[in-house]
Design a protein around this motif. Structure first.
Motif, mmCIF file in Angstrom:
data_model
loop_
_atom_site.group_PDB
_atom_site.id
_atom_site.type_symbol
_atom_site.label_atom_id
_atom_site.label_comp_id
_atom_site.label_asym_id
_atom_site.label_seq_id
_atom_site.Cartn_x
_atom_site.Cartn_y
_atom_site.Cartn_z
ATOM 1 N N THR B 20 0.740 -1.187 -0.054
ATOM 2 C CA THR B 20 0.016 -0.010 -0.049
ATOM 3 C C THR B 20 0.826 1.296 -0.025
ATOM 4 O OG1 THR B 20 -1.871 -1.192 1.212
ATOM 5 C CG2 THR B 20 -1.793 1.483 1.300
ATOM 6 N N LEU B 21 0.479 2.135 -1.044
ATOM 7 C CA LEU B 21 1.122 3.564 -1.230
ATOM 8 C C LEU B 21 0.276 4.417 -0.530
ATOM 9 C CD1 LEU B 21 2.466 1.570 -3.073
ATOM 10 C CD2 LEU B 21 3.089 3.397 -4.564
ATOM 11 N N ASP B 22 0.926 5.309 0.447
ATOM 12 C CA ASP B 22 0.121 6.288 1.216
ATOM 13 C C ASP B 22 0.291 7.645 0.541
ATOM 14 O OD1 ASP B 22 1.224 4.870 4.431
ATOM 15 O OD2 ASP B 22 -0.583 4.367 3.268
ATOM 16 N N CYS B 23 -0.907 8.271 0.458
ATOM 17 C CA CYS B 23 -1.152 9.655 -0.052
ATOM 18 C C CYS B 23 -2.080 10.698 0.839
ATOM 19 C CB CYS B 23 -1.500 9.472 -1.382
ATOM 20 S SG CYS B 23 -1.930 11.631 -2.075
ATOM 21 N N VAL B 24 -1.628 11.426 1.419
ATOM 22 C CA VAL B 24 -2.353 12.350 2.372
ATOM 23 C C VAL B 24 -2.167 13.619 1.659
ATOM 24 C CG1 VAL B 24 -2.441 13.591 4.758
ATOM 25 C CG2 VAL B 24 -1.712 11.229 4.308
ATOM 26 N N TYR B 25 -3.519 14.490 1.670
ATOM 27 C CA TYR B 25 -3.572 15.750 1.091
ATOM 28 C C TYR B 25 -4.046 16.842 1.803
ATOM 29 C CZ TYR B 25 -8.389 14.565 0.306
ATOM 30 O OH TYR B 25 -9.652 14.129 0.794
ATOM 31 N N GLU B 26 -3.964 18.256 1.517
ATOM 32 C CA GLU B 26 -4.235 19.117 2.286
ATOM 33 C C GLU B 26 -4.793 20.261 1.389
ATOM 34 O OE1 GLU B 26 -0.527 19.059 5.359
ATOM 35 O OE2 GLU B 26 -1.329 21.014 4.822
ATOM 36 N N THR B 27 -5.978 20.566 1.399
ATOM 37 C CA THR B 27 -6.674 21.554 0.607
ATOM 38 C C THR B 27 -7.848 22.231 1.418
ATOM 39 O OG1 THR B 27 -7.843 22.271 -1.602
ATOM 40 C CG2 THR B 27 -8.210 20.026 -0.271
ATOM 41 N N TYR B 33 -9.731 17.124 -7.309
ATOM 42 C CA TYR B 33 -9.645 15.896 -7.798
ATOM 43 C C TYR B 33 -8.196 15.458 -7.344
ATOM 44 C CZ TYR B 33 -13.592 16.293 -11.157
ATOM 45 O OH TYR B 33 -14.831 16.409 -11.447
ATOM 46 N N LEU B 34 -8.384 14.102 -7.357
ATOM 47 C CA LEU B 34 -6.896 13.343 -6.762
ATOM 48 C C LEU B 34 -6.570 12.365 -8.069
ATOM 49 C CD1 LEU B 34 -8.482 12.802 -3.308
ATOM 50 C CD2 LEU B 34 -6.143 14.108 -3.836
ATOM 51 N N PHE B 35 -5.414 12.297 -8.075
ATOM 52 C CA PHE B 35 -4.814 11.413 -9.092
ATOM 53 C C PHE B 35 -3.652 10.620 -8.737
ATOM 54 C CE2 PHE B 35 -6.723 13.702 -12.784
ATOM 55 C CZ PHE B 35 -6.923 14.957 -12.292
ATOM 56 N N SER B 87 7.293 -2.341 -10.461
ATOM 57 C CA SER B 87 8.438 -1.496 -9.987
ATOM 58 C C SER B 87 8.336 -0.112 -10.812
ATOM 59 C CB SER B 87 9.950 -2.096 -10.388
ATOM 60 O OG SER B 87 9.828 -3.193 -9.659
ATOM 61 N N ALA B 88 8.368 0.942 -9.799
ATOM 62 C CA ALA B 88 8.093 2.203 -10.503
ATOM 63 C C ALA B 88 8.363 3.300 -9.427
ATOM 64 C CB ALA B 88 6.998 2.302 -11.390
ATOM 65 N N VAL B 89 8.169 4.535 -10.027
ATOM 66 C CA VAL B 89 7.951 5.827 -9.076
ATOM 67 C C VAL B 89 6.354 6.263 -8.865
ATOM 68 C CG1 VAL B 89 8.339 7.985 -8.318
ATOM 69 C CG2 VAL B 89 10.295 6.286 -8.918
ATOM 70 N N TYR B 90 5.592 5.926 -7.955
ATOM 71 C CA TYR B 90 4.178 6.441 -8.083
ATOM 72 C C TYR B 90 4.070 7.581 -7.380
ATOM 73 C CZ TYR B 90 3.300 1.602 -9.655
ATOM 74 O OH TYR B 90 3.375 0.353 -10.160
ATOM 75 N N PHE B 91 3.293 8.518 -8.155
ATOM 76 C CA PHE B 91 3.029 9.885 -7.566
ATOM 77 C C PHE B 91 1.511 10.225 -7.442
ATOM 78 C CE2 PHE B 91 6.963 12.082 -8.377
ATOM 79 C CZ PHE B 91 7.390 11.347 -9.311
ATOM 80 N N CYS B 92 1.359 10.608 -6.346
ATOM 81 C CA CYS B 92 -0.058 11.115 -5.907
ATOM 82 C C CYS B 92 -0.222 12.664 -6.294
ATOM 83 C CB CYS B 92 -0.587 10.900 -4.539
ATOM 84 S SG CYS B 92 -1.960 11.245 -4.054
ATOM 85 N N GLY B 103 -10.671 28.430 -13.243
ATOM 86 C CA GLY B 103 -10.719 27.121 -13.286
ATOM 87 C C GLY B 103 -9.537 26.286 -12.617
ATOM 88 N N ALA B 104 -9.503 25.137 -12.484
ATOM 89 C CA ALA B 104 -8.243 24.174 -12.178
ATOM 90 C C ALA B 104 -7.083 24.440 -12.996
ATOM 91 C CB ALA B 104 -8.737 22.845 -12.129
ATOM 92 N N ASP B 105 -5.990 24.794 -12.329
ATOM 93 C CA ASP B 105 -5.114 25.351 -13.392
ATOM 94 C C ASP B 105 -3.610 24.503 -13.416
ATOM 95 O OD1 ASP B 105 -4.322 28.231 -11.212
ATOM 96 O OD2 ASP B 105 -4.076 25.976 -10.792
ATOM 97 N N GLY B 106 -3.769 23.280 -12.522
ATOM 98 C CA GLY B 106 -2.689 22.776 -12.326
ATOM 99 C C GLY B 106 -2.625 21.630 -11.434
ATOM 100 N N LEU B 107 -1.664 20.628 -11.249
ATOM 101 C CA LEU B 107 -1.628 19.628 -10.237
ATOM 102 C C LEU B 107 -0.443 19.759 -9.235
ATOM 103 C CD1 LEU B 107 -1.558 16.322 -12.895
ATOM 104 C CD2 LEU B 107 -3.473 17.190 -11.273
ATOM 105 N N THR B 108 -0.904 19.658 -8.227
ATOM 106 C CA THR B 108 0.392 19.780 -7.131
ATOM 107 C C THR B 108 0.641 18.201 -6.897
ATOM 108 O OG1 THR B 108 -0.688 21.586 -6.177
ATOM 109 C CG2 THR B 108 0.641 20.165 -4.681
ATOM 110 N N PHE B 109 1.984 18.001 -6.915
ATOM 111 C CA PHE B 109 2.213 16.624 -6.862
ATOM 112 C C PHE B 109 2.855 16.296 -5.390
ATOM 113 C CE2 PHE B 109 2.003 14.334 -11.078
ATOM 114 C CZ PHE B 109 1.807 15.275 -11.981
#
Lengths: 113, 119
Positions: B20-27, B33-35, B87-92, B103-109
């Motif tokens: 399991t890869l963890d991802c915690v976000y703040e907004t 939207y989450l990716f 095997s890879a790097v995974y980005f949330c 409008g939504a203007d970009g992704l925060t990785f």
């Protein structure tokens, strides 16, 4: 085939020599964006464009310029590259904004000596 | 300001283990939207999933599953019966409305999790 293309894929240059990285998409997308990827920092947005002639700064715009004269093209310009701009650069596009899936180009690895 | 935290810099497991890869976000936005994106050793970025803030249903796609919990601001990614090809790097990443209202203007990785699957 739907795709985002970038050129060049690899570039080694020297400090101060102006360069342009081209980005083109064939999906008629309105939104395009540039990111840089650095070890331990993830991807950070440089500039984005919501449509032709509409561009705006992202999180790390210093030292970069962009233009959007045509819908399909979104070149990234480094007027006077410096070593801290050595990075992996990705162009991306999506339908109309970043709520939609972004399609990424293959990346351009830039080294500034 | 928005932020995405992937606390696991690197994870190494043996093939067939679940991970399991963890991802915690703040907004502060209620609409976002989450990716998840995958970056294999070849370097390209591959889209895996998009989830909007109003849809908390978990999603399963083959060996991949995602658990979205607004109560803990998390969007975790699980690979079942991992394979070497995972095997890879995974980005949330997180997309929120533009501060200018345009409008939504970009992704925060997030900074990414390097997943190593050993044979």
């Amino acid at each position: 085939e739907a795709q985002v293309t970038q050129n060049p894929r690899y570039l080694i240059t020297v400090t101060g020599k102006k360069l342009t990285v081209t980005c083109s998409q064939n999906m008629n997308h309105e939104y395009m964006s540039w990111y840089r990827q650095d070890p331990g920092l993830g991807l950070r947005q440089i500039y984005y464009s919501m449509n032709v002639e509409v561009t705006d700064k992202g999180d790390v715009p210093e030292g970069y310029k962009v233009s959007r004269k045509e819908k399909r093209n979104f070149p990234l310009i480094l007027e006077s590259p410096s070593p801290n701009q050595t990075s992996l650069y990705f162009c991306a596009s999506s339908l109309d904004n970043s709520y939609n899936e972004q399609f990424f180009g293959p990346g351009t690895r830039l080294t500034v000596l | 300001a928005q932020k995405v935290t992937q606390a696991q810099t690197e994870i190494s497991v043996v093939e067939k283990e679940d991970v399991t890869l963890d991802c915690v976000y703040e907004t502060r936005d209620t609409t976002y939207y989450l990716f998840w994106y995958k970056q294999p050793p070849s370097g390209e970025l591959v889209f895996l999933i998009r989830r909007n803030s109003f849809d908390e249903q978990n999603e399963i796609s083959g060996r991949y599953s995602w658990n979205f919990q607004k109560s803990t601001s998390s969007f975790n990614f699980t690979i079942t019966a991992s394979q070497v090809v995972d095997s890879a790097v995974y980005f949330c990443a997180l997309s929120t409305p533009s501060a200018s209202g345009g409008g939504a203007d970009g992704l925060t990785f997030g900074k990414g999790t390097h997943l190593i699957i050993q044979p």
